[in-house]
Write a protein that holds these residues in place. Structure first.
Motif, short mmCIF file in Angstrom:
data_model
loop_
_atom_site.label_atom_id
_atom_site.label_comp_id
_atom_site.label_asym_id
_atom_site.label_seq_id
_atom_site.Cartn_x
_atom_site.Cartn_y
_atom_site.Cartn_z
N LEU A 69 0.35 7.69 -3.83
CA LEU A 69 1.69 7.41 -3.20
C LEU A 69 1.96 8.82 -2.70
CD1 LEU A 69 3.77 6.29 -6.36
CD2 LEU A 69 3.40 5.11 -4.41
N GLU A 70 1.38 9.97 -2.98
CA GLU A 70 1.64 11.32 -2.30
C GLU A 70 0.76 11.01 -1.08
OE1 GLU A 70 2.92 12.38 -6.52
OE2 GLU A 70 1.21 11.10 -5.49
N ASP B 181 3.90 1.46 -3.97
CA ASP B 181 2.36 0.94 -4.32
C ASP B 181 2.54 -0.42 -4.93
OD1 ASP B 181 -0.13 0.46 -4.74
OD2 ASP B 181 -0.31 2.13 -6.28
N ILE B 182 2.33 -1.36 -4.35
CA ILE B 182 2.33 -2.72 -5.05
C ILE B 182 0.61 -2.94 -5.56
CG2 ILE B 182 2.72 -5.30 -4.98
CD1 ILE B 182 4.74 -4.86 -2.44
N GLY B 183 0.65 -2.68 -6.83
CA GLY B 183 -0.74 -2.62 -7.48
C GLY B 183 -0.96 -4.03 -8.27
N THR B 184 -2.14 -4.20 -8.76
CA THR B 184 -2.42 -5.45 -9.53
C THR B 184 -1.42 -5.61 -10.72
OG1 THR B 184 -4.58 -5.38 -8.58
CG2 THR B 184 -4.28 -6.83 -10.42
N ASN B 185 -1.43 -4.54 -11.41
CA ASN B 185 -0.58 -4.42 -12.72
C ASN B 185 0.66 -3.85 -12.51
OD1 ASN B 185 -0.85 -4.64 -15.60
ND2 ASN B 185 -0.35 -2.58 -15.60
N SER B 186 0.99 -3.15 -11.79
CA SER B 186 2.37 -2.49 -11.58
C SER B 186 2.73 -1.93 -10.00
CB SER B 186 2.50 -1.06 -12.41
OG SER B 186 1.41 -0.16 -12.02
N MET B 187 4.00 -1.85 -10.12
CA MET B 187 4.75 -1.47 -8.68
C MET B 187 5.34 -0.02 -9.03
SD MET B 187 7.41 -3.30 -6.20
CE MET B 187 6.62 -4.93 -6.43
N ARG B 188 4.91 0.88 -7.98
CA ARG B 188 5.36 2.14 -8.49
C ARG B 188 6.25 2.57 -7.04
NH1 ARG B 188 1.44 6.19 -8.97
NH2 ARG B 188 0.36 4.88 -7.35
N LEU B 189 7.42 3.42 -7.34
CA LEU B 189 8.04 4.10 -6.15
C LEU B 189 7.69 5.71 -6.42
CD1 LEU B 189 10.23 4.25 -4.12
CD2 LEU B 189 11.89 3.67 -5.88
N GLU C 240 8.00 18.10 -2.11
CA GLU C 240 8.84 18.64 -3.00
C GLU C 240 9.65 17.76 -3.64
OE1 GLU C 240 10.79 21.34 -0.78
OE2 GLU C 240 9.08 22.88 -0.57
N ASN C 241 10.16 18.14 -4.99
CA ASN C 241 11.44 17.27 -5.62
C ASN C 241 10.87 15.67 -6.01
OD1 ASN C 241 12.89 19.57 -5.45
ND2 ASN C 241 13.44 18.74 -3.30
N ARG C 242 9.67 15.69 -6.49
CA ARG C 242 9.06 14.39 -6.59
C ARG C 242 9.72 13.70 -7.88
NH1 ARG C 242 4.57 15.87 -9.33
NH2 ARG C 242 3.39 13.88 -8.85
N LYS C 243 10.07 12.29 -7.50
CA LYS C 243 10.62 11.55 -8.87
C LYS C 243 9.65 10.11 -8.56
CE LYS C 243 15.09 12.08 -7.78
NZ LYS C 243 16.46 11.71 -7.49
N LYS C 244 9.28 9.63 -9.64
CA LYS C 244 8.43 8.47 -9.69
C LYS C 244 9.15 7.23 -10.66
CE LYS C 244 4.04 9.69 -8.30
NZ LYS C 244 2.28 9.85 -8.65
N TYR C 245 9.14 6.20 -10.23
CA TYR C 245 9.31 5.09 -11.00
C TYR C 245 8.29 4.10 -11.06
CZ TYR C 245 13.78 7.45 -9.36
OH TYR C 245 14.81 8.39 -8.99
N TYR D 25 9.88 15.84 2.17
CA TYR D 25 8.62 16.45 2.77
C TYR D 25 9.00 17.63 3.67
CZ TYR D 25 3.92 16.70 5.00
OH TYR D 25 2.82 16.87 5.40
N LYS D 26 8.77 18.89 3.29
CA LYS D 26 9.21 19.98 4.20
C LYS D 26 7.97 20.93 4.05
CE LYS D 26 13.78 20.43 1.77
NZ LYS D 26 14.20 21.38 0.53
N ASN D 27 8.12 21.60 5.84
CA ASN D 27 6.95 22.38 6.04
C ASN D 27 5.65 21.95 5.41
OD1 ASN D 27 9.09 23.94 6.89
ND2 ASN D 27 9.35 24.93 4.82
N ASN D 28 5.23 20.78 5.68
CA ASN D 28 3.87 20.24 5.17
C ASN D 28 3.71 19.98 3.61
OD1 ASN D 28 3.28 19.59 7.75
ND2 ASN D 28 2.29 21.58 8.03
#
Length: 308
Positions: A296-297, A7-15, A26-31, A20-23
């Motif tokens: 992001l999700e 997500d390239i936002g006005t103030n920050s960029m996030r990753l 899982e195992n989320r990591k954010k930067y 993605y398993k069985n809809n």
């Protein structure tokens, strides 16, 4: 499948990198990287070369991270600043050349939809009642009312933490005059949207975005930011008012030392908290639940459902 969303936002960029398993996600990591692509956009109408370079370098770092983590798909969206700037497409073209990532500039409505989708993904309990999802970003604030059956109302307003700070705040600590002018402007801008929401029998307010997650981290005085501690945490109006009163009195260098607040966010946090305060005050809502699941999700859900 391992997926990366940016997500390239006005103030920050996030990753976000997640499986993605069985809809399910899982195992989320954010930067996060405070990159300020929107610096000066409101005033000048375009992204400066310095901001373009800064954001292209950050995107390259995120793209490399996705390769390192073996992401099979990478989706990237640009929001308020890229929407509003005359040279947003220039960034998109240069980003593709440098990283081979397609940056999709999304409208306010799509941003709202993705945020709402992300919140529902992370929400437990009853999803049949109407909730108001509030996303306070750097350039805009999204208002979304809906439930598991879909969205009933959504509106993107051009009041965001960075935009309001740039427009009104020049003093340190913030003078009463500037603070009041900013507050009046926010109130006038969002009043008709809030009037519409008043009649919708909203059962709960859920907040997403950097200003709101920072507020929760500050309220809990977190030494180290924790997605688990922030997700589903609650901030009362009383808590918020106490934090706001303190922020108003503090210098920028004092704000940079607040537990739970990223120093790079310190200059714009007061505006972000004030936007939320006005919303809660006008809608007579006493508490807000914070969601660490956001657009992001939502972007993972939207694209994964298209593939299945």
């Amino acid at each position: 499948m391992k997926i990366g969303t940016i997500d390239i936002g006005t103030n920050s960029m996030r990753l976000l990198i997640a499986d993605y398993k069985n809809n399910k996600i899982e195992n989320r990591k954010k930067y996060i990287n405070i990159t300020r692509i929107g610096q000066g956009v409101d005033d000048k109408g375009y992204i400066t070369e310095e901001a373009l370079e800064r954001n292209l370098n950050a995107l390259k770092e995120f793209a490399d991270k996705c390769i390192e983590e073996k992401c099979e798909k990478v989706y990237c969206m640009g929001t308020s600043a890229l929407r509003d700037s005359k040279n947003g497409q220039d960034f998109v073209n240069r980003a593709k050349e440098l990283t081979n990532i397609d940056v999709k500039i999304i409208c306010g409505e799509e941003e709202s939809n993705l945020g709402f989708m992300g919140v529902l993904e992370g929400a437990g309990g009853d999803k049949s009642n109407y909730i108001l999802v509030l996303d306070i970003g750097g350039g805009s604030t999204e208002f979304i009312v809906g439930n598991e059956d879909g969205i009933k109302f959504c509106k993107s307003e051009n009041v965001g933490a960075l935009r309001m700070t740039e427009k009104f705040i020049t003093t340190d600590p913030i003078s009463d005059e500037e603070f009041n002018k900013m507050s009046d402007f926010i109130e006038k801008t969002i009043s008709s949207t809030l009037d519409k929401i008043k009649g919708m029998h909203v059962s709960k307010l859920v907040g997403i975005g950097g200003a709101i997650t920072s507020l929760s981290a500050m309220n809990q005085q977190l030494e180290v930011y924790s997605m688990e501690k922030v997700h589903n945490s609650v901030v009362t109006k009383k808590d918020l008012e106490k934090i706001l009163q303190n922020l108003k009195k503090m210098t920028l260098s004092d704000k940079k030392t607040i537990k739970g607040l990223q120093p790079k966010r310190a200059d714009i946090i007061t505006a972000g908290v004030k936007i939320l305060h006005i919303v809660m005050e006008k809608l007579e809502i006493e508490k807000i639940m914070i969601s660490e699941y956001d657009n992001l999700e939502g972007l993972i859900c939207q694209n994964s459902k298209k593939m299945s």
